[in-house]
Write an enzyme that holds these catalytic residues in place. Structure first.
Site, PDB file in Angstrom:
ATOM      1  N   THR A  84     -31.901  -5.454  24.783  1.00 20.19           N
ATOM      2  CA  THR A  84     -32.225  -4.630  25.957  1.00 20.19           C
ATOM      3  C   THR A  84     -31.663  -5.260  27.237  1.00 20.19           C
ATOM      4  O   THR A  84     -30.980  -4.592  28.024  1.00 20.19           O
ATOM      5  CB  THR A  84     -33.764  -4.502  26.078  1.00 20.19           C
ATOM      6  OG1 THR A  84     -34.257  -4.046  24.827  1.00 20.19           O
ATOM      7  CG2 THR A  84     -34.163  -3.545  27.165  1.00 20.19           C
ATOM      8  N   VAL A 117     -17.602 -12.084  45.424  1.00 22.70           N
ATOM      9  CA  VAL A 117     -17.248 -13.461  45.030  1.00 22.70           C
ATOM     10  C   VAL A 117     -15.748 -13.737  45.144  1.00 22.70           C
ATOM     11  O   VAL A 117     -15.313 -14.896  45.050  1.00 22.70           O
ATOM     12  CB  VAL A 117     -17.732 -13.784  43.594  1.00 22.70           C
ATOM     13  CG1 VAL A 117     -19.242 -13.777  43.524  1.00 22.70           C
ATOM     14  CG2 VAL A 117     -17.145 -12.828  42.568  1.00 22.70           C
ATOM     15  N   GLU A 123     -45.349  -5.114  22.607  1.00 24.38           N
ATOM     16  CA  GLU A 123     -44.707  -5.506  21.349  1.00 24.38           C
ATOM     17  C   GLU A 123     -45.593  -5.057  20.179  1.00 24.38           C
ATOM     18  O   GLU A 123     -46.814  -4.891  20.359  1.00 24.38           O
ATOM     19  CB  GLU A 123     -44.620  -7.032  21.263  1.00 24.38           C
ATOM     20  CG  GLU A 123     -44.021  -7.719  22.459  1.00 24.38           C
ATOM     21  CD  GLU A 123     -42.515  -7.728  22.396  1.00 24.38           C
ATOM     22  OE1 GLU A 123     -41.973  -7.628  21.285  1.00 24.38           O
ATOM     23  OE2 GLU A 123     -41.895  -7.811  23.458  1.00 24.38           O
ATOM     24  N   ASP A 160     -48.182 -14.657  28.284  1.00 29.50           N
ATOM     25  CA  ASP A 160     -46.961 -14.298  29.012  1.00 29.50           C
ATOM     26  C   ASP A 160     -47.175 -14.486  30.524  1.00 29.50           C
ATOM     27  O   ASP A 160     -46.343 -15.089  31.213  1.00 29.50           O
ATOM     28  CB  ASP A 160     -46.596 -12.838  28.693  1.00 29.50           C
ATOM     29  CG  ASP A 160     -45.414 -12.338  29.490  1.00 29.50           C
ATOM     30  OD1 ASP A 160     -44.272 -12.692  29.140  1.00 29.50           O
ATOM     31  OD2 ASP A 160     -45.625 -11.620  30.483  1.00 29.50           O
ATOM     32  N   LYS A 182     -45.505 -17.303  33.356  1.00 24.36           N
ATOM     33  CA  LYS A 182     -44.913 -16.907  34.645  1.00 24.36           C
ATOM     34  C   LYS A 182     -45.621 -17.621  35.794  1.00 24.36           C
ATOM     35  O   LYS A 182     -44.984 -18.009  36.777  1.00 24.36           O
ATOM     36  CB  LYS A 182     -44.976 -15.389  34.794  1.00 24.36           C
ATOM     37  CG  LYS A 182     -44.044 -14.683  33.797  1.00 24.36           C
ATOM     38  CD  LYS A 182     -44.325 -13.200  33.687  1.00 24.36           C
ATOM     39  CE  LYS A 182     -43.377 -12.529  32.700  1.00 24.36           C
ATOM     40  NZ  LYS A 182     -43.787 -11.162  32.345  1.00 24.36           N
ATOM     41  N   GLY A 222     -37.541  -4.293  31.752  1.00 24.53           N
ATOM     42  CA  GLY A 222     -36.596  -3.175  31.647  1.00 24.53           C
ATOM     43  C   GLY A 222     -35.171  -3.670  31.741  1.00 24.53           C
ATOM     44  O   GLY A 222     -34.887  -4.701  32.358  1.00 24.53           O
TER      45      GLY A 222
HETATM   46  N1  HSE Z   1     -43.905  -8.439  28.109  1.00 19.07           N
HETATM   47  C1  HSE Z   1     -43.717  -8.530  29.500  1.00 19.07           C
HETATM   48  C2  HSE Z   1     -44.641  -7.552  30.226  1.00 19.07           C
HETATM   49  C3  HSE Z   1     -42.315  -8.223  29.966  1.00 19.07           C
HETATM   50  O1  HSE Z   1     -45.340  -6.758  29.595  1.00 19.07           O
HETATM   51  O2  HSE Z   1     -44.666  -7.610  31.444  1.00 19.07           O
HETATM   52  C4  HSE Z   1     -41.402  -9.387  29.838  1.00 19.07           C
HETATM   53  O3  HSE Z   1     -41.791 -10.453  30.599  1.00 19.07           O
END
Ligand code: HSE
Length: 433
Positions: A13, A33, A193, A204, A208, A305
């Site tokens: 993706t 550039v 997922e 996740d 971050k 995305g």
């Molecule tokens: N799985 C993540 C989300 C996207 O649902 O935000 C990728 O970091």
């Protein structure tokens, strides 16, 4: 014009988005550039698949299944890694940096765990490591934090940094959907997922927050420092109570620095309806920052995305090429000014929402208030509601700001009381500002 040769690892993706953006915006990018930008090789898992991207078949000459075709190609100085996963991706990034190639990655799993060592490796080998796309997909949050706000001191970072959980909570909140129905919908739409654990259990988002907090507070925060709690136990009942009380429940990544010590958490949180993050709905992401000088700022946009994520990656590519031209690779300072100092539970102050099912008897409330008084926990509000069972009642408590360790100790004591049937739920409450 000279040519900048680029390697691409992964054509899923995000890789397809990068390929598309490089084609669609070719002349604008090359104008910026002053070079032709050319993808020389793309590492894919299989050659037995026609690869049609943006309406055109990718030339088979570009495709390889052999990593050494990229690693060993002396012309390629910049490699974009978007294959995902942890172990192999880390090995590839390491080898590429050791070979002096700049690496651009979206891989938060690798960055959250090995960011410090990989940054050091880049500096040692006079190349760069960029990872704008690792947090908030299409939101340029890392550059904003590191460069845009370089003049300020960041005090607090709050983020809705996981689109899947934000989508599920929005559906639960706005359409009274059950958790499992909302999760299934998120899976059908491709946000979640097939195995949603990493998203719904907060991992996740925690990764971050490690990246954002380390950069924001210039301190090497680790994944173990993040108190992480997901959304799989969030019930419609609490979402409804939250609404009545003027809040929404969001999965909030929260980190702040006070007296040189940092606290970081990811947990479902009661957020006042007026808070800027409260209206960030569906799969959108947002990061809200408080700086000592700037006050409050917020960055909103798509967290994932194909093309949104590609915008961040290709921006990193532009920066990498400019640094290549200037001959300043390897000087990208992501060294940390401060040693890691994590705030202990007995110094963390927070407000809480607590829902209990108790026997509706004389003296029960008294027992609860005694425990609260002993632990110096002050009530902001207490509401009693009937339950289906006429012998029971529900107590909804909101505390003032209290010491976290005292609150946790009180919870343990409440569990021992005979007349308390369940501690149904407990959430952190964040105030405005
Ligand atoms: N799985 C993540 C989300 C996207 O649902 O935000 C990728 O970091």
């Amino acid at each position: 014009m000279d040519t900048i040769h680029v390697g691409l690892i992964g054509l899923g993706t995000v890789g397809s988005g990068v390929y598309t953006l490089l084609r669609r915006h070719k002349s604008e990018l090359e104008f910026q550039v002053g070079h032709t930008i050319q993808i020389d090789k793309i590492l894919v898992s299989s050659l037995n698949k026609a690869r049609v991207i943006d309406g055109e078949e990718v030339s088979s000459k570009l495709l390889t299944t052999n990593f050494d075709d990229i690693l060993g190609n002396a012309l390629i100085q910049i490699v974009i890694e978007v294959m995902g996963g942890e172990t192999l991706a880390k090995e590839y990034i390491e080898k590429l940096l050791q070979a002096g190639k700049t690496v651009i990655t979206a891989n938060k799993d690798v960055l959250a765990k090995y960011g410090v060592e990989l940054n050091a490796l880049a500096v040692k080998n006079q190349c760069d490591l960029f990872y704008e796309a690792s947090v908030g997909g299409g939101i340029p949050i890392i550059r904003s934090l590191v460069e845009g706000l370089a003049s300020d001191k960041i005090m607090r970072i709050m983020g809705i940094v996981n689109g899947t959980t934000n989508y599920i909570l929005t559906k639960m909140s706005n359409e009274d959907m059950d958790y499992s129905v909302a999760l299934k919908l998120a899976q059908d739409l491709g946000f979640a997922e097939p195995d949603p654990t990493g998203d719904v259990e907060g991992l996740d988002a925690a990764r971050k927050m490690v990246i954002l907090s380390s950069l924001g507070f210039s301190m090497p925060i680790t994944l173990e420092d993040v108190y992480t709690h997901g959304i799989s136990q969030v019930s419609i009942v609490d979402i409804q109570f939250a609404k009545t009380l003027g809040y929404v429940i969001k999965l909030i990544g929260f980190s702040q620095i006070l007296d040189g010590e940092v606290e970081v958490s990811v947990q479902p949180t009661f957020l006042p309806k007026e808070h800027p993050l409260a209206s960030v709905n569906n799969e959108n992401n947002a990061v809200y920052l408080c700086g000592e000088a700037v006050g409050q700022t917020m960055f909103f946009g798509p967290g994932a995305g194909s093309l949104p994520t590609a915008t961040s990656i290709v921006s990193d590519l532009i920066t990498s090429i400019k640094r290549l031209q200037l001959g300043i690779r390897g000087s990208h300072l992501v060294s940390f000014k401060h040693e890691r100092r994590i705030k202990s539970e007995n110094k963390i102050m927070a407000k809480f929402y607590l829902r209990l099912t108790v026997e509706d008897k004389v003296g029960v409330l008294n027992q609860i208030t005694s425990i609260f008084a002993k632990e110096e926990l002050s009530f902001e509000s207490v509401v009693q509601k009937p339950t289906k069972n006429p012998d029971d009642a529900q107590l909804i408590i909101i505390t003032h700001e209290v010491v976290l360790s005292n609150y946790l100790r009180a919870l343990r004591q409440l569990k021992q009381l005979d007349h308390i049937k369940h501690i149904d739920s407990s959430y952190r409450v964040v105030s405005n500002g």
